[in-house]
Motif scaffolding. Structure first.
Motif, PDB file in Angstrom:
ATOM      1  N   ASP A  49      25.511  -0.100  43.660  1.00 33.41           N
ATOM      2  CA  ASP A  49      25.137   0.310  42.307  1.00 33.41           C
ATOM      3  C   ASP A  49      25.236  -0.911  41.399  1.00 33.41           C
ATOM      4  N   MET A  50      24.137  -1.263  40.726  1.00 31.38           N
ATOM      5  CA  MET A  50      24.123  -2.487  39.930  1.00 31.38           C
ATOM      6  C   MET A  50      25.141  -2.439  38.795  1.00 31.38           C
ATOM      7  N   GLU A  51      25.326  -1.298  38.177  1.00 31.60           N
ATOM      8  CA  GLU A  51      26.294  -1.205  37.080  1.00 31.60           C
ATOM      9  C   GLU A  51      27.686  -1.576  37.570  1.00 31.60           C
ATOM     10  N   ASP A  52      28.078  -1.050  38.722  1.00 33.00           N
ATOM     11  CA  ASP A  52      29.401  -1.359  39.267  1.00 33.00           C
ATOM     12  C   ASP A  52      29.483  -2.807  39.735  1.00 33.00           C
ATOM     13  N   ALA A  53      28.389  -3.314  40.327  1.00 33.33           N
ATOM     14  CA  ALA A  53      28.388  -4.697  40.814  1.00 33.33           C
ATOM     15  C   ALA A  53      28.566  -5.688  39.674  1.00 33.33           C
ATOM     16  N   LEU A  54      27.876  -5.457  38.562  1.00 30.31           N
ATOM     17  CA  LEU A  54      27.999  -6.367  37.424  1.00 30.31           C
ATOM     18  C   LEU A  54      29.360  -6.251  36.759  1.00 30.31           C
ATOM     19  N   ASP A  55      29.904  -5.053  36.704  1.00 28.13           N
ATOM     20  CA  ASP A  55      31.253  -4.889  36.173  1.00 28.13           C
ATOM     21  C   ASP A  55      32.253  -5.624  37.060  1.00 28.13           C
ATOM     22  N   PHE A  56      32.051  -5.571  38.372  1.00 28.31           N
ATOM     23  CA  PHE A  56      32.926  -6.279  39.309  1.00 28.31           C
ATOM     24  C   PHE A  56      32.867  -7.781  39.077  1.00 28.31           C
ATOM     25  N   ILE A  57      31.664  -8.334  38.937  1.00 20.14           N
ATOM     26  CA  ILE A  57      31.526  -9.779  38.706  1.00 20.14           C
ATOM     27  C   ILE A  57      32.236 -10.187  37.421  1.00 20.14           C
ATOM     28  N   GLY A  58      32.038  -9.406  36.365  1.00 28.82           N
ATOM     29  CA  GLY A  58      32.718  -9.712  35.106  1.00 28.82           C
ATOM     30  C   GLY A  58      34.227  -9.629  35.242  1.00 28.82           C
ATOM     31  N   PHE A  94      14.274  -7.933  34.275  1.00 26.20           N
ATOM     32  CA  PHE A  94      14.661  -6.855  33.367  1.00 26.20           C
ATOM     33  C   PHE A  94      13.476  -5.951  33.002  1.00 26.20           C
ATOM     34  N   GLU A  95      12.278  -6.480  33.048  1.00 21.56           N
ATOM     35  CA  GLU A  95      11.110  -5.631  32.832  1.00 21.56           C
ATOM     36  C   GLU A  95      10.987  -4.601  33.952  1.00 21.56           C
ATOM     37  N   GLN A  96      11.280  -5.021  35.184  1.00 24.60           N
ATOM     38  CA  GLN A  96      11.217  -4.093  36.309  1.00 24.60           C
ATOM     39  C   GLN A  96      12.407  -3.136  36.313  1.00 24.60           C
ATOM     40  N   GLU A  97      13.566  -3.638  35.902  1.00 27.12           N
ATOM     41  CA  GLU A  97      14.795  -2.829  35.921  1.00 27.12           C
ATOM     42  C   GLU A  97      15.494  -2.942  34.561  1.00 27.12           C
ATOM     43  N   PRO A  98      14.979  -2.303  33.520  1.00 26.16           N
ATOM     44  CA  PRO A  98      15.564  -2.478  32.175  1.00 26.16           C
ATOM     45  C   PRO A  98      17.014  -2.022  32.060  1.00 26.16           C
ATOM     46  N   ASP A  99      17.427  -1.062  32.859  1.00 24.37           N
ATOM     47  CA  ASP A  99      18.827  -0.628  32.801  1.00 24.37           C
ATOM     48  C   ASP A  99      19.785  -1.756  33.183  1.00 24.37           C
ATOM     49  N   TRP A 100      19.311  -2.676  34.006  1.00 25.78           N
ATOM     50  CA  TRP A 100      20.182  -3.760  34.433  1.00 25.78           C
ATOM     51  C   TRP A 100      20.623  -4.620  33.253  1.00 25.78           C
ATOM     52  N   TYR A 101      19.759  -4.776  32.272  1.00 26.17           N
ATOM     53  CA  TYR A 101      20.166  -5.528  31.082  1.00 26.17           C
ATOM     54  C   TYR A 101      21.332  -4.825  30.389  1.00 26.17           C
ATOM     55  N   ASP A 102      21.231  -3.513  30.234  1.00 31.62           N
ATOM     56  CA  ASP A 102      22.310  -2.765  29.575  1.00 31.62           C
ATOM     57  C   ASP A 102      23.614  -2.897  30.342  1.00 31.62           C
ATOM     58  N   TYR A 103      23.526  -2.850  31.677  1.00 33.04           N
ATOM     59  CA  TYR A 103      24.743  -2.975  32.491  1.00 33.04           C
ATOM     60  C   TYR A 103      25.352  -4.371  32.338  1.00 33.04           C
ATOM     61  N   ALA A 104      24.508  -5.398  32.379  1.00 33.52           N
ATOM     62  CA  ALA A 104      25.002  -6.776  32.282  1.00 33.52           C
ATOM     63  C   ALA A 104      25.586  -7.038  30.895  1.00 33.52           C
ATOM     64  N   ARG A 105      24.957  -6.498  29.880  1.00 29.80           N
ATOM     65  CA  ARG A 105      25.455  -6.699  28.520  1.00 29.80           C
ATOM     66  C   ARG A 105      26.786  -5.980  28.312  1.00 29.80           C
ATOM     67  N   SER A 106      26.904  -4.796  28.874  1.00 29.26           N
ATOM     68  CA  SER A 106      28.168  -4.072  28.781  1.00 29.26           C
ATOM     69  C   SER A 106      29.287  -4.843  29.467  1.00 29.26           C
ATOM     70  N   ALA A 158      29.333  -8.093  29.965  1.00 28.79           N
ATOM     71  CA  ALA A 158      29.592  -9.309  29.185  1.00 28.79           C
ATOM     72  C   ALA A 158      30.499  -9.012  28.001  1.00 28.79           C
ATOM     73  N   ARG A 159      30.267  -7.893  27.341  1.00 29.47           N
ATOM     74  CA  ARG A 159      31.107  -7.529  26.195  1.00 29.47           C
ATOM     75  C   ARG A 159      32.548  -7.237  26.635  1.00 29.47           C
ATOM     76  N   LYS A 160      32.671  -6.640  27.798  1.00 25.10           N
ATOM     77  CA  LYS A 160      33.996  -6.233  28.269  1.00 25.10           C
ATOM     78  C   LYS A 160      34.786  -7.406  28.844  1.00 25.10           C
ATOM     79  N   TRP A 161      34.114  -8.264  29.626  1.00 24.06           N
ATOM     80  CA  TRP A 161      34.828  -9.269  30.397  1.00 24.06           C
ATOM     81  C   TRP A 161      34.545 -10.713  29.986  1.00 24.06           C
TER      82      TRP A 161
END
Length: 207
Positions: free
Chosen positions: A118-127, A35-47, A49-52
């Protein structure tokens, strides 16, 4: 003036895109470093997690073992003697989603331009996928081991017990579970920092 050939333009564009692509995190065993290298990934994963409902650490463990954080990961090719003959599956991207289930996801989520790279879409898919697994099979969304088995085999395959004859898959699912446990402990040390990393987020009001 000599006309620029279309193939030259295509090569130039491909080189530019490749040059802009992010390298996978160097320290993949440490979620805080990821997450230090890719801080946006935390926001995507948290979003997601909240949704799914699938926790951040489990989502990221899935991505690590599915693609090693490579945006354009693909399964190996099949070969007919020395001739490449397609690939062993249609899976690709961070979450290694296959064409049929990705199509189902796109149709249900109602967004045309979602991308498996796209990591945002990938994490939403997993959730999204794990949420359906929980609804249909009753597997808790914090059970990384069984969620991964259902993710890999499909919910029908999991219900039929296809994974029971695949010791290699069971070992991979155990590694996903162990990675998720490590990630959970690591995230407990650094999560507050990533919750408040944007200019508009001020502790203690960011949560």
């Amino acid at each position: 003036m000599t006309a620029v050939k279309p193939v030259c333009i295509a090569l130039a564009v491909a080189a530019l895109v490749a040059g802009c692509a992010s390298a996978p995190p160097a320290r993949q065993a440490d979620l805080c470093a990821v997450f230090e290298q890719e801080p946006d990934w935390y926001d995507y994963a948290r979003s997601s997690a909240r949704k799914w409902g699938t926790p951040v650490h489990i989502q990221m463990a899935f991505v690590r073992h599915e693609s090693s954080y490579r945006s354009h990961a693909r399964p190996p090719r099949k070969w007919l003697w020395f001739i490449p003959w397609g690939r062993v599956s249609s899976a690709k991207g961070y979450a290694q989603a296959q064409d049929p289930v990705w199509g189902e996801y796109q149709a249900e989520r109602g967004r045309l331009f979602r991308s498996r790279s796209d990591m945002e879409d990938a994490l939403d898919f997993i959730g999204w996928y794990n949420h359906k697994t929980w609804r249909q099979l009753g597997i808790p969304r914090n059970d990384a081991y069984r969620l991964y088995l259902a993710y890999h085999e499909g919910r029908g395959g999991y219900s039929r017990g296809s994974w029971k004859k695949k010791p290699g898959l069971q070992r991979t699912a155990a590694r996903v579970r162990d990675t998720a446990r490590s990630y959970r402990s690591q995230l407990a040390r650094c999560e507050q920092r990533f919750r408040c990393d944007s200019w508009y987020q001020i502790w203690p009001f960011c949560s």
